[in-house]
Every structure is written in structure tokens, then in C-alpha cells.
Design an enzyme around this catalytic site. Structure first.
Site, PDB file in Angstrom:
ATOM      1  CE1 TYR A   2     -31.931 -22.548   2.449  1.00 27.43           C
ATOM      2  CE2 TYR A   2     -33.148 -23.712   4.147  1.00 27.43           C
ATOM      3  CZ  TYR A   2     -33.031 -23.281   2.846  1.00 27.43           C
ATOM      4  OH  TYR A   2     -34.017 -23.581   1.944  1.00 27.43           O
ATOM      5  CG  HIS A  60     -33.898 -28.096  -0.203  1.00 30.09           C
ATOM      6  ND1 HIS A  60     -32.874 -27.376   0.356  1.00 30.09           N
ATOM      7  CD2 HIS A  60     -34.753 -27.177  -0.702  1.00 30.09           C
ATOM      8  CE1 HIS A  60     -33.103 -26.079   0.209  1.00 30.09           C
ATOM      9  NE2 HIS A  60     -34.238 -25.932  -0.443  1.00 30.09           N
ATOM     10  CB  SER A  91     -39.339 -28.966   0.040  1.00 27.70           C
ATOM     11  OG  SER A  91     -39.451 -27.600  -0.281  1.00 27.70           O
ATOM     12  CD  GLN A 117     -40.593 -25.690   3.172  1.00 28.44           C
ATOM     13  OE1 GLN A 117     -39.579 -25.585   2.485  1.00 28.44           O
ATOM     14  NE2 GLN A 117     -40.551 -25.708   4.499  1.00 28.44           N
ATOM     15  CG  LEU A 146     -44.239 -12.160   3.535  1.00 26.05           C
ATOM     16  CD1 LEU A 146     -43.477 -11.289   4.531  1.00 26.05           C
ATOM     17  CD2 LEU A 146     -45.734 -11.914   3.650  1.00 26.05           C
ATOM     18  CB  SER A 187     -39.079 -10.474   9.261  1.00 28.43           C
ATOM     19  OG  SER A 187     -38.638  -9.155   9.568  1.00 28.43           O
ATOM     20  NE  ARG A 192     -40.238  -4.349   7.521  1.00 26.93           N
ATOM     21  CZ  ARG A 192     -39.337  -4.029   6.614  1.00 26.93           C
ATOM     22  NH1 ARG A 192     -38.403  -4.910   6.266  1.00 26.93           N
ATOM     23  NH2 ARG A 192     -39.355  -2.839   6.031  1.00 26.93           N
TER      24      ARG A 192
END
Length: 229
Positions: A2, A60, A91, A117, A146, A187, A192
């Protein structure tokens, strides 16, 4: 993967918060599976983030085959014993991957699965995996709680949100908490971010939770849980 380890580490340093007040997680990317590669990835991540330890490191995804998966686990257990990481987990592992790892641990492989995860929200039914994890008292983290914002106009969310005076996103985060998950909403908008944290002054009624039990299986991201390798 990331590209955020360095800025996160810098932010922790600049915050002047005590390190113990921040929970810092990173992952072993799919391209670093296997014992030696995972060892290198852990040390590289520590250098990149300028940290002495991580609070959690997750594998991951269950890619690379059995030998690579178990080799990565060996490297995590070794790093945990060396104080480079406090908790370890996985994960996107399917139940067959989890059972493979559990058998390895019970057979003397060492360590324990602290965290699992997964992408979890009302439109992605991973109830079988969740049950497996919770039965073993493994913390369940929900990424994309979300649903990447793709479901925020669903009528069921709008009606429940109106009932409690909350946004659809707040309803989803509250659902996740009541399911026993640790939700990880994302976010970059301060308003938010504050809203996402404002979910402790209401509780969804049983009928609302039932309405959100859609039984649907629609990942918004990838789904390595079904990988057969």
C-alpha cells in the site's frame, strides 16, 4: 504493497503519542510468501516504518501453495519470539487454509492465530468463516465494512438510518460491532472520520440486525478465500 508504512511510521513519531497508544498493523504481501521472503519482508517493513516492532502482522492472502504458507507462518512465529511483532494472523484465508494452519500449529508448528481479517458486510456472507474464527476466540477484523461505499443508498440502510438519526455508514459500522467484528472503515474526509467514530450512542434492534442478514455473497474486492491451492 500500500506504500504507506513510511508515512504511517512518520505520523506516529510526529504525533508525540506514546507508541503503546497506537496499534500499527502491516501485512506480508502475496509476492513475499515463503520463509525467507517473509523474513525479508518483516525486516524491510520495520526499516521502512522506522519501528522497533509492529502490533500485528497479517499474511495478506493464502497464495503460493502449502509450503509457502507454512513457511511464512514460521517466519511470523520467529519474528514474534524476537519481539518484532506482538500479534500475528491471517487475512483472506478460506476454512481449508485455516484448518491446514491449525493442524500445523497443533502438530508443533508453533504460534497461534490472533486475528483473522476479511471483507465483511451485510452483502458478503462469510458466516462459516466467522463462526470458525469466533469458536476459537480469534479476533475478527472487517475490512471494507462500508462495501467501498457501493451500498450506501440501499433502502434498508436508509430506513434504519432514519430510525436512529444515523448515516448509512454509521449503521454499517454499528452492525459490524454488534456482529463482534473490529471494523476498519476508510476515509480521508475529517467529517466522515468523525462520523465513523460516532457509533456508540445507539444500538441496532434485533429486527434491524435481521433485516441486514441478506445472505448475499457479493465481494466488492478480491476473494482469495475460495483459492483451492
Amino acid at each position: 504493497m500500500y506504500r504507506n508504512e513510511k508515512p504511517c511510521g512518520k505520523a506516529i513519531l510526529n504525533s508525540e503519542l506514546d507508541r503503546s497508544q497506537v496499534f500499527f498493523t502491516t501485512k506480508i504481501p502475496p509476492g513475499s510468501m515463503g520463509y525467507e521472503s517473509t523474513k525479508r519482508a518483516i525486516n524491510s517493513s520495520l526499516r521502512e516504518a522506522a519501528q522497533e516492532y509492529f502490533d500485528l502482522i497479517l499474511i495478506h492472502a493464502p497464495y503460493g501453495g502449502k509450503k509457502a504458507r507454512l513457511g511464512s507462518w514460521d517466519a511470523l512465529v520467529e519474528a514474534q519470539k524476537a519481539g518484532k511483532v506482538k500479534s500475528i494472523g491471517v487475512s483472506n484465508y478460506g476454512i481449508h487454509h485455516l484448518e491446514e494452519l491449525e493442524a500445523y500449529i497443533q502438530g508443533g508448528g508453533g504460534g497461534q492465530i490472533d486475528v483473522g481479517q476479511y471483507e465483511l458486510h451485510p452483502w458478503l456472507d462469510h458466516s462459516d468463516i466467522v463462526e470458525w474464527l469466533q469458536k476459537r476466540k480469534i479476533v475478527v477484523e472487517a475490512y471494507s465494512p462500508l462495501a467501498h461505499g457501493s451500498r450506501l443508498t440501499e433502502s434498508v440502510l436508509l430506513s434504519i438510518g432514519e430510525k436512529y438519526g444515523k448515516t448509512p455508514a454509521q449503521v454499517l459500522i454499528r452492525w459490524s460491532l454488534q456482529m463482534g467484528f473490529v471494523p476498519l472503515p476508510k476515509s480521508v474526509t475529517p467529517k466522515r472520520i468523525r462520523e465513523n467514530a460516532d457509533v456508540f450512542d445507539f444500538e441496532l434492534a434485533a429486527e434491524d440486525m435481521k433485516m441486514l442478514d441478506t445472505g448475499e455473497y457479493s465481494p466488492t474486492d478480491w476473494d482469495p478465500t475460495v483459492d483451492e491451492d
